[in-house]
Design a protein around this motif. Structure first.
Motif, mmCIF file in Angstrom:
data_model
loop_
_atom_site.group_PDB
_atom_site.id
_atom_site.type_symbol
_atom_site.label_atom_id
_atom_site.label_comp_id
_atom_site.label_asym_id
_atom_site.label_seq_id
_atom_site.Cartn_x
_atom_site.Cartn_y
_atom_site.Cartn_z
ATOM 1 N N SER A 132 14.394 -33.417 -27.685
ATOM 2 C CA SER A 132 15.774 -33.044 -27.975
ATOM 3 C C SER A 132 16.411 -34.026 -28.952
ATOM 4 O O SER A 132 16.000 -35.185 -29.062
ATOM 5 C CB SER A 132 16.596 -32.970 -26.687
ATOM 6 N N THR A 133 17.412 -33.534 -29.655
ATOM 7 C CA THR A 133 18.122 -34.336 -30.643
ATOM 8 C C THR A 133 19.603 -34.374 -30.294
ATOM 9 O O THR A 133 20.050 -33.732 -29.341
ATOM 10 C CB THR A 133 17.949 -33.734 -32.049
ATOM 11 N N GLU A 134 20.341 -35.122 -31.081
ATOM 12 C CA GLU A 134 21.807 -35.128 -30.969
ATOM 13 C C GLU A 134 22.346 -34.493 -32.239
ATOM 14 O O GLU A 134 22.771 -35.172 -33.166
ATOM 15 C CB GLU A 134 22.324 -36.562 -30.796
ATOM 16 N N TYR A 135 22.284 -33.182 -32.278
ATOM 17 C CA TYR A 135 22.664 -32.457 -33.484
ATOM 18 C C TYR A 135 24.164 -32.578 -33.721
ATOM 19 O O TYR A 135 24.967 -32.329 -32.830
ATOM 20 C CB TYR A 135 22.278 -30.977 -33.343
ATOM 21 N N GLU A 136 24.521 -32.957 -34.946
ATOM 22 C CA GLU A 136 25.926 -33.080 -35.313
ATOM 23 C C GLU A 136 26.276 -31.992 -36.325
ATOM 24 O O GLU A 136 25.841 -32.055 -37.477
ATOM 25 C CB GLU A 136 26.202 -34.461 -35.926
ATOM 26 N N PRO A 137 27.032 -30.991 -35.928
ATOM 27 C CA PRO A 137 27.406 -29.938 -36.876
ATOM 28 C C PRO A 137 28.432 -30.439 -37.882
ATOM 29 O O PRO A 137 29.149 -31.415 -37.625
ATOM 30 C CB PRO A 137 28.006 -28.859 -35.974
ATOM 31 N N ASP A 138 28.518 -29.776 -39.003
ATOM 32 C CA ASP A 138 29.484 -30.127 -40.046
ATOM 33 C C ASP A 138 30.070 -28.840 -40.602
ATOM 34 O O ASP A 138 29.727 -28.414 -41.708
ATOM 35 C CB ASP A 138 28.787 -30.930 -41.144
ATOM 36 N N PRO A 139 30.929 -28.178 -39.829
ATOM 37 C CA PRO A 139 31.432 -26.851 -40.222
ATOM 38 C C PRO A 139 32.036 -26.838 -41.622
ATOM 39 O O PRO A 139 32.685 -27.804 -42.044
ATOM 40 C CB PRO A 139 32.496 -26.554 -39.161
#
Length: 265
Positions: A132-139
């Motif tokens: 698993s990762t720590e996905y950081e979205p950037d809308p």
């Protein structure tokens, strides 16, 4: 076709073992487990990234929910995502649109679907081990997004933009935006190969409907699923001035927007 938007089964076969290429299967979980999948693919079913509770525009799930899905699937923002389904790509295209909206730079649609892949390449029933990762979205900011709202659609109608309705004939005849042309999203697919028709054939086909790169184009359907596929195809062909009415006819009717009905000569 631009392979930064749509990739062939041959491309995927050559790149699928690249650790930065993440393959996403958006079919139902039982299909992923019971029928098999592209080797290395992770399962992110269509219903998991679609939310009709108005958490975000239209049926978008919200950036946080999308990030959770990517994190659990071991996807990082720097990865190349390739999405597929077994319905000519229409559900996978919705994943592509969603990922783009939440800032994932490199997300592509598999040309064809699982059945097209299965004709030439091996499949697997093994679920890959992912970390698993720590996905950081950037809308995307509103001015960067192709998604448009009710007010923007009203303005586009006044400007004479070309409205493209990707639904079936009976839906189009029942109610449509004023002046819209009907272009069934499935027309771009070759029924025999299950893949997209050649680019030159697609351009000729689209031109028959007046859907040309020089026009301002606004896509809509009922709930923004079918237009996802058309949007991805137009992007792959190099169309630049294409807007995506996320609320589609559902929102338009809810706001008492003007419609036309009946058969078109």
């Amino acid at each position: 076709m631009n392979d930064s938007v749509v990739v062939t089964p041959d491309w995927l076969a050559a790149h699928r073992e690249d650790p930065q290429v993440r393959i996403v299967d958006v079919r139902d979980a039982w299909e992923y487990d019971g029928i098999g999948h592209v080797p290395g693919a992770v399962s992110i079913p269509f219903d998991s990234y679609r939310d009709e509770s108005d958490v975000d525009r239209g049926t978008l799930p919200g950036a946080e929910a999308f990030a959770d899905l990517c994190s659990e699937a071991g996807i990082s923002p720097e990865d190349t995502i390739v999405a597929y389904d077994d319905t000519h790509g229409v559900f996978a295209a919705r994943f592509v649109l969603t990922a783009l909206e939440y800032g994932h730079d490199d997300v592509r649609l598999l040309d064809g679907d699982y059945s097209a892949w299965n004709r030439e390449y091996e499949t697997s029933s093994e679920t890959p081990d992912v970390e698993s990762t720590e996905y950081e979205p950037d809308p995307l900011a509103p001015e960067e997004s192709p998604l448009v709202d009710y007010a923007a659609v009203e303005a586009a109608l006044e400007r004479g933009a070309l409205f493209v309705d990707t639904r079936e004939a009976h839906e189009f005849e029942e109610a449509r935006l004023p002046g819209a042309v009907r272009f069934d999203w499935r027309e771009v697919v070759d029924d025999e190969t299950r893949r997209l028709k050649p680019a030159d054939e697609l351009e000729e086909l689209l031109a028959e409907y007046g859907i040309t790169p020089d026009r301002e184009i606004v896509l809509y359907c009922n709930t923004a699923r079918r237009i996802s596929h058309t949007y991805v195809v137009l992007r792959a062909l190099g169309y630049e001035n294409v807007s995506f009415y996320e609320g589609s006819l559902t929102e338009w009717l809810a706001n008492d927007g003007e419609v036309e009905s009946g058969e078109v000569e």
